[in-house]
Scaffold this motif. Structure first.
Motif, PDB file in Angstrom:
ATOM      1  N   GLU A   1       5.763  -7.083  -7.946  1.00  0.00           N
ATOM      2  CA  GLU A   1       6.227  -6.084  -8.921  1.00  0.00           C
ATOM      3  C   GLU A   1       7.743  -5.919  -8.872  1.00  0.00           C
ATOM      4  N   GLU A   2       8.287  -5.989  -7.672  1.00  0.00           N
ATOM      5  CA  GLU A   2       9.734  -5.737  -7.522  1.00  0.00           C
ATOM      6  C   GLU A   2      10.589  -6.878  -8.069  1.00  0.00           C
TER       7      GLU A   2
ATOM      8  N   HIS B   1       1.288  -2.293  -6.036  1.00  0.00           N
ATOM      9  CA  HIS B   1       1.962  -3.514  -5.582  1.00  0.00           C
ATOM     10  C   HIS B   1       2.300  -3.344  -4.117  1.00  0.00           C
TER      11      HIS B   1
ATOM     12  N   ASP C   1       7.626   3.381  -1.987  1.00  0.00           N
ATOM     13  CA  ASP C   1       7.481   2.474  -3.136  1.00  0.00           C
ATOM     14  C   ASP C   1       6.951   1.134  -2.655  1.00  0.00           C
ATOM     15  N   MET C   2       5.604   0.962  -2.671  1.00  0.00           N
ATOM     16  CA  MET C   2       4.589   1.959  -2.828  1.00  0.00           C
ATOM     17  C   MET C   2       3.409   1.739  -1.895  1.00  0.00           C
TER      18      MET C   2
ATOM     19  N   GLU D   1       2.453   4.211  -8.323  1.00  0.00           N
ATOM     20  CA  GLU D   1       3.891   4.251  -8.047  1.00  0.00           C
ATOM     21  C   GLU D   1       4.257   5.698  -7.697  1.00  0.00           C
TER      22      GLU D   1
HETATM   23 ZN    ZN Z   1       7.150   0.253  -7.064  1.00  0.00          ZN
END
Ligand code: ZN
Length: 372
Positions: free
Chosen positions: A139-140, A78, A106-107, A164
């Motif tokens: 994703e977050e 992501h 991240d990431m 990740e």
């Molecule tokens: Zn992540």
């Protein structure tokens, strides 16, 4: 030449790529920033295969098909971050053995690592499997716009690798807790607090009865936690509160635990006469439970790591990732293959520079093994 030597000799170019993607800030929902990073990814990965971009409500989703041999492997990355624009001053900083920047660990680090694993493998004539690379923008924030694409891609794959970050001590991730998000709303009845309070039903009092019942569903031995972490209710201090709600974060190692808790939440009954309760929400990310197939994937990576001098354990973490979705479909999933670093989601987020070639060489080795 070994991939590790090749990568060590290219470390400054790798860092330059890391800087390039990190300084393009891309907090979730920031359309312009996300588009800029999507464009950068598109340019970099284009030499390896056809790139398709799909517009989602949360930003562009990129898919790259990389021809290879052997298994069909899905790689998940992501490129959104949790950091609002301007949270890092300066945006990019190298100090000692660490590189700092929003999302470096991240990431976005994992994305650059993947890029260089492919470059090294091509340069050195190493194999890789048939790859489908997915770069997602949300994703977050729960992957709501990407989930269907991730699941479709997983279902046509033999295995899934997730870039990740590893655990805090550098282990790969074989288990992640499932994450549930619930809202429990208590409905009462408004009334004038001074004139006729007896005609009201206080929703806040009702909710106050329910919260201990919610927390009582925790099971520390099984790792099940429930966090009533946001609460709202009422309208004014002289009005009996007609409505109040609490948001509850649920974390579970197993689907069975998720089912037990959800059934119990649905079975809650009002404590006050005339009050009512409503439960919304559900399991956002199912738990990533290790299987025989995912553990043999881990074992393969562990062996390759060992040969590089990396001692990798099978990590278990409470946080979720897109690997939760693919593991729940029964597709062997190995997570935490990204760069080593620390302070994810914090203003001091960083990666450990000396491990960049090592972790990238690990990925080269895993890809080569999967092409057999
Ligand atoms: Zn992540």
């Amino acid at each position: 030449m070994r991939p590790l030597d090749y990568l060590q000799s290219r470390l400054s170019a790798i860092l330059a790529d890391l800087e390039a993607i990190v300084v393009r800030e891309s907090p979730s929902h920031h359309q312009a920033g996300l588009e800029e990073v999507a464009h950068w990814i598109d340019q970099q990965f284009r030499p390896f295969g056809a790139v398709t971009q799909t517009q989602t409500p949360n930003g562009p989703l990129l898919r790259v098909e990389v021809a290879g041999r052997g298994k069909r492997v899905l790689v998940l990355c992501h490129y959104d971050t949790v950091h609002p624009i301007g949270s890092f001053q300066p945006l990019w900083r190298v100090e000692g053995e660490r590189a700092y920047g929003p999302g470096v660990y991240d990431m976005k680090g994992g994305i650059v690592q993947l890029l260089w694993a492919l470059r090294a493998s091509r340069e050195l004539g190493l194999g890789w499997p048939q790859l489908e690379l997915l770069f997602t923008p949300d994703e977050e924030v729960g992957s709501h716009a990407s989930r269907a694409a991730i699941e479709e891609a997983a279902l046509r794959s033999d295995a899934v690798l997730v870039l990740e970050p590893p655990t805090g001590n550098g282990d790969l991730k074989v288990a992640r807790k499932g994450v549930g998000q619930y809202r429990l709303t208590a409905q009462g009845k408004a009334a004038h607090q001074g004139v006729e309070p007896e005609k009201g039903i206080n929703a806040i009092v009702e909710l106050a009865h329910q919260i201990p019942r919610v927390v009582a569903l925790e099971d520390p031995e099984r790792g099940t936690t429930l966090g009533p972490n946001v609460v709202r209710g009422g309208t004014a201090s002289n009005v009996v509160a007609a409505e109040a709600w609490v948001e509850v974060d649920l974390r579970v190692w197993t689907r069975a635990e998720a089912e037990r808790v959800e059934a119990a939440l649905r079975a809650l009954r009002p404590a006050l006469p005339g009050a009512s309760l409503r439960l919304e929400g559900g399991l956002n990310r199912p738990p990533m439970e290790p299987t025989e197939a995912s553990m043999s994937l881990f074992e393969m990576a562990r062996r390759i790591g060992e040969a590089l001098g990396l001692h990798l354990g099978p990590g278990r973490v409470g946080g979720g990732s897109d690997g939760n979705f693919t593991a729940a479909l029964g597709i062997p999933t190995l997570d935490g293959l990204g760069l080593f670093g620390e302070a994810a989601h914090q203003p001091t987020e960083n990666v450990h520079i000396p491990q960049i070639p090592l972790r990238t060489a690990l990925l080269c080795g895993v890809l080569e093994e999967m092409a057999r």
